[in-house]
Design an enzyme around this catalytic site. Structure first.
Site, PDB file in Angstrom:
ATOM      1  N   CYS A  11       0.867  -1.190   0.000  1.00  9.06           N
ATOM      2  CA  CYS A  11       0.000   0.000   0.000  1.00  9.06           C
ATOM      3  C   CYS A  11       0.900   1.235   0.000  1.00  9.06           C
ATOM      4  CB  CYS A  11      -0.974  -0.010   1.172  1.00  9.06           C
ATOM      5  SG  CYS A  11      -0.189  -0.038   2.798  1.00  9.06           S
ATOM      6  N   ASN A  14       2.389   1.439   4.177  1.00  6.70           N
ATOM      7  CA  ASN A  14       2.721   0.188   4.886  1.00  6.70           C
ATOM      8  C   ASN A  14       2.485   0.307   6.395  1.00  6.70           C
ATOM      9  OD1 ASN A  14       5.675  -1.986   5.223  1.00  6.70           O
ATOM     10  ND2 ASN A  14       3.556  -2.571   4.993  1.00  6.70           N
ATOM     11  N   CYS A  16      -1.164   1.022   7.396  1.00  7.85           N
ATOM     12  CA  CYS A  16      -2.611   0.817   7.632  1.00  7.85           C
ATOM     13  C   CYS A  16      -3.134  -0.462   6.969  1.00  7.85           C
ATOM     14  CB  CYS A  16      -3.420   2.013   7.125  1.00  7.85           C
ATOM     15  SG  CYS A  16      -3.104   3.546   8.031  1.00  7.85           S
ATOM     16  N   ARG A  17      -3.037  -0.551   5.658  1.00  9.97           N
ATOM     17  CA  ARG A  17      -3.695  -1.669   4.962  1.00  9.97           C
ATOM     18  C   ARG A  17      -2.799  -2.881   4.756  1.00  9.97           C
ATOM     19  NH1 ARG A  17      -5.269   1.849  -0.030  1.00  9.97           N
ATOM     20  NH2 ARG A  17      -3.376   2.872   0.730  1.00  9.97           N
ATOM     21  N   SER A  18      -1.605  -2.699   4.172  1.00  7.19           N
ATOM     22  CA  SER A  18      -0.816  -3.894   3.828  1.00  7.19           C
ATOM     23  C   SER A  18      -0.337  -4.695   5.045  1.00  7.19           C
ATOM     24  CB  SER A  18       0.339  -3.555   2.876  1.00  7.19           C
ATOM     25  OG  SER A  18       1.182  -2.561   3.400  1.00  7.19           O
ATOM     26  N   ASP A 127      -8.125   3.427   1.208  1.00  7.92           N
ATOM     27  CA  ASP A 127      -7.197   4.037   2.167  1.00  7.92           C
ATOM     28  C   ASP A 127      -7.984   4.595   3.369  1.00  7.92           C
ATOM     29  OD1 ASP A 127      -5.346   5.545   3.490  1.00  7.92           O
ATOM     30  OD2 ASP A 127      -4.602   6.592   1.702  1.00  7.92           O
TER      31      ASP A 127
END
Ligand code: 4NP
Length: 157
Positions: A11, A14, A16-18, A127
């Site tokens: 993302c 690196n 929050c999401r990935s 996001d």
């Protein structure tokens, strides 16, 4: 020994999401007794948060879902395009940024994580950085859904 399948989730930051995608997918393969067959990591397209733990909101929401993240942010590198079998982007901007730094030739399959989910309404993991708590829970749930479909797809190509 079987060759490991190497999977990298990517993302923007690196944080929050990935890391959630990495954690959820690692837990899934562990529950299925398949951990020895995978190398799993995550990375950022940007350099903004290198070395940082996940965002406090990501950590809080993950803990609520019994997912304990220890990843430290790192930036995507050219060598990742040779080291990983799959490089999975959280959204279309990430996908574009990944392809911008790709070497002329590489072995990885680069794709949107959500592209493994047959639900056409689910194209991206949005996001949550400028969002609120429910957006972080949505990320968690979308990552779980996509992780299940991704594993099913690569087990039954
Ligand atoms: P991520 O979220 O890409 O899911 O880790 C973000 C993290 C940081 C920023 C944006 C998105 N930022 O603008 O710093």
């Amino acid at each position: 020994m079987e060759k490991k399948t190497a999977v990298l989730f990517v993302c923007l930051g690196n944080i929050c999401r990935s890391p959630v995608a990495e954690g959820v997918f690692s837990r899934l393969v562990s529950e299925k007794g398949l951990s020895h067959l995978f190398e799993i990591d995550s990375a950022a397209t940007s350099a903004n948060h290198i070395g940082e733990s996940p965002d406090p909101r990501t950590l809080r929401n993950s803990t609520r879902n019994n997912l304990h993240l220890t990843h430290k942010a790192r930036q995507l590198q050219v060598s990742d395009f040779h080291r990983f079998d799959y490089i999975l982007a959280m959204d279309k901007n990430n996908l574009r940024d990944i392809l911008k730094v790709a070497p002329p030739e590489y072995s990885a399959q680069v794709a949107l994580f959500a592209s493994f989910d047959p639900d056409p309404r689910f194209e991206e993991v949005p996001d949550p950085y400028f969002g609120s708590e429910p957006d972080f829970q949505r990320v968690y749930e979308l990552c779980e859904q996509a992780a299940n479909h991704f594993l099913q797809t690569i087990q039954n190509p």
